[in-house]
Write a protein that holds these residues in place. Structure first.
Motif, PDB file in Angstrom:
ATOM      1  N   VAL A  86      -1.365  -0.534   9.383  1.00 39.32           N
ATOM      2  CA  VAL A  86      -0.559  -1.502   8.644  1.00 39.32           C
ATOM      3  C   VAL A  86       0.843  -0.925   8.565  1.00 39.32           C
ATOM      4  CG1 VAL A  86      -0.265  -2.828   6.516  1.00 39.32           C
ATOM      5  CG2 VAL A  86      -2.570  -2.202   7.290  1.00 39.32           C
ATOM      6  N   GLY A  87       1.705  -1.373   9.451  1.00 37.27           N
ATOM      7  CA  GLY A  87       3.040  -0.802   9.511  1.00 37.27           C
ATOM      8  C   GLY A  87       3.001   0.633  10.007  1.00 37.27           C
ATOM      9  N   ARG A  88       3.710   1.512   9.329  1.00 40.12           N
ATOM     10  CA  ARG A  88       3.860   2.894   9.781  1.00 40.12           C
ATOM     11  C   ARG A  88       2.594   3.718   9.621  1.00 40.12           C
ATOM     12  NH1 ARG A  88       3.525   6.859  11.707  1.00 40.12           N
ATOM     13  NH2 ARG A  88       4.994   8.601  11.999  1.00 40.12           N
ATOM     14  N   LEU A  89       1.702   3.340   8.723  1.00 39.60           N
ATOM     15  CA  LEU A  89       0.555   4.180   8.379  1.00 39.60           C
ATOM     16  C   LEU A  89      -0.763   3.547   8.805  1.00 39.60           C
ATOM     17  CD1 LEU A  89       1.695   5.161   4.770  1.00 39.60           C
ATOM     18  CD2 LEU A  89       1.971   6.519   6.858  1.00 39.60           C
ATOM     19  N   GLN A  90      -1.796   4.360   8.798  1.00 38.93           N
ATOM     20  CA  GLN A  90      -3.159   3.890   9.004  1.00 38.93           C
ATOM     21  C   GLN A  90      -3.926   4.021   7.692  1.00 38.93           C
ATOM     22  OE1 GLN A  90      -3.825   6.827  12.060  1.00 38.93           O
ATOM     23  NE2 GLN A  90      -4.320   5.254  13.561  1.00 38.93           N
ATOM     24  N   PHE A  91      -4.859   3.089   7.498  1.00 43.88           N
ATOM     25  CA  PHE A  91      -5.655   3.098   6.275  1.00 43.88           C
ATOM     26  C   PHE A  91      -7.122   2.962   6.643  1.00 43.88           C
ATOM     27  CE2 PHE A  91      -1.450   1.576   5.248  1.00 43.88           C
ATOM     28  CZ  PHE A  91      -1.123   2.348   4.149  1.00 43.88           C
ATOM     29  N   GLU A  92      -7.962   3.615   5.847  1.00 45.15           N
ATOM     30  CA  GLU A  92      -9.388   3.664   6.130  1.00 45.15           C
ATOM     31  C   GLU A  92     -10.189   3.110   4.962  1.00 45.15           C
ATOM     32  OE1 GLU A  92     -12.820   6.884   7.548  1.00 45.15           O
ATOM     33  OE2 GLU A  92     -10.737   7.519   7.245  1.00 45.15           O
ATOM     34  N   VAL A  93     -11.090   2.181   5.258  1.00 43.62           N
ATOM     35  CA  VAL A  93     -11.982   1.645   4.239  1.00 43.62           C
ATOM     36  C   VAL A  93     -13.282   2.453   4.240  1.00 43.62           C
ATOM     37  CG1 VAL A  93     -11.010  -0.672   4.425  1.00 43.62           C
ATOM     38  CG2 VAL A  93     -12.993  -0.056   5.816  1.00 43.62           C
ATOM     39  N   GLY A  94     -13.990   2.377   3.129  1.00 43.81           N
ATOM     40  CA  GLY A  94     -15.286   3.041   3.060  1.00 43.81           C
ATOM     41  C   GLY A  94     -15.246   4.498   2.678  1.00 43.81           C
ATOM     42  N   THR A  95     -14.095   5.024   2.273  1.00 44.39           N
ATOM     43  CA  THR A  95     -14.002   6.434   1.904  1.00 44.39           C
ATOM     44  C   THR A  95     -14.223   6.602   0.392  1.00 44.39           C
ATOM     45  OG1 THR A  95     -11.607   6.333   1.608  1.00 44.39           O
ATOM     46  CG2 THR A  95     -12.424   6.913   3.793  1.00 44.39           C
ATOM     47  N   GLY A 129      -8.547   5.534   2.393  1.00 41.78           N
ATOM     48  CA  GLY A 129      -7.956   6.685   3.047  1.00 41.78           C
ATOM     49  C   GLY A 129      -6.603   6.372   3.653  1.00 41.78           C
ATOM     50  N   VAL A 130      -5.751   7.367   3.725  1.00 42.80           N
ATOM     51  CA  VAL A 130      -4.413   7.237   4.304  1.00 42.80           C
ATOM     52  C   VAL A 130      -4.276   8.248   5.435  1.00 42.80           C
ATOM     53  CG1 VAL A 130      -1.926   7.308   3.867  1.00 42.80           C
ATOM     54  CG2 VAL A 130      -3.502   6.585   2.031  1.00 42.80           C
ATOM     55  N   HIS A 131      -3.810   7.769   6.597  1.00 40.61           N
ATOM     56  CA  HIS A 131      -3.604   8.628   7.754  1.00 40.61           C
ATOM     57  C   HIS A 131      -2.226   8.347   8.350  1.00 40.61           C
ATOM     58  CE1 HIS A 131      -7.907   9.601   7.725  1.00 40.61           C
ATOM     59  NE2 HIS A 131      -8.128   8.306   7.546  1.00 40.61           N
ATOM     60  N   VAL A 132      -1.695   9.338   9.051  1.00 36.59           N
ATOM     61  CA  VAL A 132      -0.366   9.213   9.653  1.00 36.59           C
ATOM     62  C   VAL A 132      -0.503   9.260  11.177  1.00 36.59           C
ATOM     63  CG1 VAL A 132       1.947  10.183   9.825  1.00 36.59           C
ATOM     64  CG2 VAL A 132       0.688  10.328   7.650  1.00 36.59           C
ATOM     65  N   PRO A 133      -0.334   8.141  11.851  1.00 40.37           N
ATOM     66  CA  PRO A 133      -0.407   8.152  13.319  1.00 40.37           C
ATOM     67  C   PRO A 133       0.846   8.758  13.932  1.00 40.37           C
ATOM     68  CG  PRO A 133       0.170   5.961  12.553  1.00 40.37           C
ATOM     69  CD  PRO A 133      -0.094   6.791  11.316  1.00 40.37           C
ATOM     70  N   GLU A 134       0.724   9.165  15.186  1.00 38.15           N
ATOM     71  CA  GLU A 134       1.829   9.813  15.892  1.00 38.15           C
ATOM     72  C   GLU A 134       2.733   8.746  16.526  1.00 38.15           C
ATOM     73  OE1 GLU A 134      -1.336  10.184  16.318  1.00 38.15           O
ATOM     74  OE2 GLU A 134      -1.942  12.276  16.204  1.00 38.15           O
ATOM     75  N   THR A 135       3.460   8.025  15.665  1.00 36.99           N
ATOM     76  CA  THR A 135       4.270   6.908  16.166  1.00 36.99           C
ATOM     77  C   THR A 135       5.739   7.024  15.788  1.00 36.99           C
ATOM     78  OG1 THR A 135       3.635   5.607  14.210  1.00 36.99           O
ATOM     79  CG2 THR A 135       2.335   5.289  16.217  1.00 36.99           C
ATOM     80  N   GLY A 136       6.210   8.249  15.578  1.00 31.77           N
ATOM     81  CA  GLY A 136       7.626   8.415  15.308  1.00 31.77           C
ATOM     82  C   GLY A 136       7.907   9.001  13.937  1.00 31.77           C
ATOM     83  N   PRO A 137       9.171   8.966  13.503  1.00 31.89           N
ATOM     84  CA  PRO A 137       9.555   9.551  12.210  1.00 31.89           C
ATOM     85  C   PRO A 137       8.785   8.916  11.053  1.00 31.89           C
ATOM     86  CG  PRO A 137      11.493   9.040  13.535  1.00 31.89           C
ATOM     87  CD  PRO A 137      10.323   8.415  14.237  1.00 31.89           C
ATOM     88  N   LEU A 138       8.522   9.717  10.044  1.00 29.92           N
ATOM     89  CA  LEU A 138       7.781   9.256   8.877  1.00 29.92           C
ATOM     90  C   LEU A 138       8.785   8.745   7.837  1.00 29.92           C
ATOM     91  CD1 LEU A 138       4.796   9.110   8.052  1.00 29.92           C
ATOM     92  CD2 LEU A 138       5.095  11.288   6.881  1.00 29.92           C
ATOM     93  N   PRO A 178      10.483   7.171   4.851  1.00 29.13           N
ATOM     94  CA  PRO A 178       9.941   6.846   3.532  1.00 29.13           C
ATOM     95  C   PRO A 178       9.911   5.359   3.223  1.00 29.13           C
ATOM     96  CG  PRO A 178      11.400   8.735   3.384  1.00 29.13           C
ATOM     97  CD  PRO A 178      11.562   8.185   4.771  1.00 29.13           C
ATOM     98  N   ALA A 179      10.933   4.614   3.624  1.00 32.92           N
ATOM     99  CA  ALA A 179      10.946   3.180   3.350  1.00 32.92           C
ATOM    100  C   ALA A 179       9.849   2.467   4.128  1.00 32.92           C
ATOM    101  CB  ALA A 179      12.312   2.595   3.701  1.00 32.92           C
ATOM    102  N   ALA A 180       9.610   2.892   5.363  1.00 30.37           N
ATOM    103  CA  ALA A 180       8.530   2.297   6.156  1.00 30.37           C
ATOM    104  C   ALA A 180       7.180   2.605   5.535  1.00 30.37           C
ATOM    105  CB  ALA A 180       8.597   2.808   7.599  1.00 30.37           C
ATOM    106  N   CYS A 181       7.013   3.824   5.018  1.00 33.03           N
ATOM    107  CA  CYS A 181       5.761   4.171   4.343  1.00 33.03           C
ATOM    108  C   CYS A 181       5.563   3.313   3.097  1.00 33.03           C
ATOM    109  CB  CYS A 181       5.759   5.650   3.963  1.00 33.03           C
ATOM    110  SG  CYS A 181       5.650   6.782   5.372  1.00 33.03           S
ATOM    111  N   ALA A 182       6.622   3.103   2.331  1.00 34.94           N
ATOM    112  CA  ALA A 182       6.518   2.285   1.122  1.00 34.94           C
ATOM    113  C   ALA A 182       6.084   0.862   1.475  1.00 34.94           C
ATOM    114  CB  ALA A 182       7.853   2.280   0.384  1.00 34.94           C
ATOM    115  N   ARG A 183       6.605   0.327   2.563  1.00 35.53           N
ATOM    116  CA  ARG A 183       6.199  -1.023   2.985  1.00 35.53           C
ATOM    117  C   ARG A 183       4.720  -1.047   3.367  1.00 35.53           C
ATOM    118  NH1 ARG A 183      11.444  -0.800   5.348  1.00 35.53           N
ATOM    119  NH2 ARG A 183      10.591  -0.213   7.389  1.00 35.53           N
ATOM    120  N   SER A 184       4.261   0.005   4.021  1.00 39.35           N
ATOM    121  CA  SER A 184       2.847   0.070   4.398  1.00 39.35           C
ATOM    122  C   SER A 184       1.946   0.103   3.166  1.00 39.35           C
ATOM    123  CB  SER A 184       2.580   1.303   5.261  1.00 39.35           C
ATOM    124  OG  SER A 184       3.165   1.171   6.533  1.00 39.35           O
ATOM    125  N   PHE A 185       2.288   0.938   2.198  1.00 41.61           N
ATOM    126  CA  PHE A 185       1.491   1.013   0.976  1.00 41.61           C
ATOM    127  C   PHE A 185       1.475  -0.323   0.238  1.00 41.61           C
ATOM    128  CE2 PHE A 185       2.092   5.717   1.239  1.00 41.61           C
ATOM    129  CZ  PHE A 185       0.752   6.071   1.126  1.00 41.61           C
TER     130      PHE A 185
END
Length: 257
Positions: free
Chosen positions: A106-115, A125-134, A136-143
């Motif tokens: 979902v946007g910059r981050l990955q999320f996992e159900v069932g954890t 769960g929250v994971h960080v894929p290897e898709t470029g700079p992390l 902060p604003a993009a992360c906030a949109r993902s959350f």
């Protein structure tokens, strides 16, 4: 040359897309489905089955509320992880989590159900894929966007807390990189759970894998490039270790960008 997937392996994976079955159980069943072929061919055949089922995964994700672009981004992690870490370096649990729809982008981050947290509390769960700079604003949109997506995917797994386990949650990261580093600002979203007995060993191996893309011995012998690799190496050179910690954050509480 790639081999065609075994029908039994494909049917096995297709049957658990969208199910509550955990990735470890799925990975074990997938391994059993190819166990009768020579060992050098087993990984290739199992991975072929994962690739064969990804269109089914995509369709299921779209049917359960993801956009086509989000579904594309979710299943793209299979090839990305294979290319960066290899099949064994990535691990079958992760491939199975993607192909069954348990982990989504979902946007910059990955999320996992069932954890769940160690005490059994449901979590996302929250994971960080290897898709470029992390960013902060993009992360906030993902959350902000993820809860609606996750509730549609797994309505029986309502969570009120995010959970992330990563070497980037090492308490000394801010000292090593500075408080304004993107990795540090990401880590500051989470409150750390008490440390566990394997945090140090897992942290060094995770830093080697995700920062250098290799195993620990090779990473220690690599000439570092860039700020993060240099920081990781400097701690090792001083005789220190990186720890992998678990952190939580409440769902619905905006994080600073």
């Amino acid at each position: 040359m790639s081999r065609e997937a075994l029908p039994t392996s494909v049917a096995l994976l297709a049957s658990v897309v969208g199910s509550a079955q955990g990735p470890t159980e799925t990975a074990r069943a997938l391994a059993d489905s190819v166990a009768h072929v020579p060992e050098p061919e087993q990984d290739e055949l199992a991975f072929a089955a994962v690739l064969a089922v990804l269109p089914t995964t995509h369709d299921w994700l779209v049917a359960h509320g993801l956009t086509a672009a989000q579904a594309d981004a979710s299943i793209a992690d299979v090839a990305r992880k294979r290319d960066r870490y290899g099949i064994r370096g990535t691990g079958w649990d992760w491939f199975c989590a993607i192909v069954t729809g348990r982990v989504v982008a979902v946007g910059r981050l990955q999320f996992e159900v069932g954890t769940h947290l160690p005490d059994g509390t449901p979590a996302w769960g929250v994971h960080v894929p290897e898709t470029g700079p992390l960013d902060p604003a993009a992360c906030a949109r993902s959350f902000a966007a993820a809860p609606d997506v996750l509730r549609r995917l797994a309505p029986d797994h309502e969570a009120r807390v995010w959970s992330c386990r990563s070497w980037t949650l090492d308490p000394g990261l801010a000292t090593a990189l500075g408080p304004e580093a993107n990795l540090v600002r990401f880590a500051e979203r989470f409150d750390l759970l008490p440390p566990g007995p394997h945090d140090e060993d897992e942290g060094d191996h995770s830093a080697a894998k995700f920062v250098f893309g290799t195993d620990l011995d090779a990473a220690r012998g690599t000439v570092p490039r860039g700020r993060v690799q240099t920081a990781v190496h400097e701690r090792w050179a001083a005789g220190g270790h990186w720890t992998e910690r678990t952190g939580t954050a409440p769902v619905g509480v905006p994080s600073s960008a």
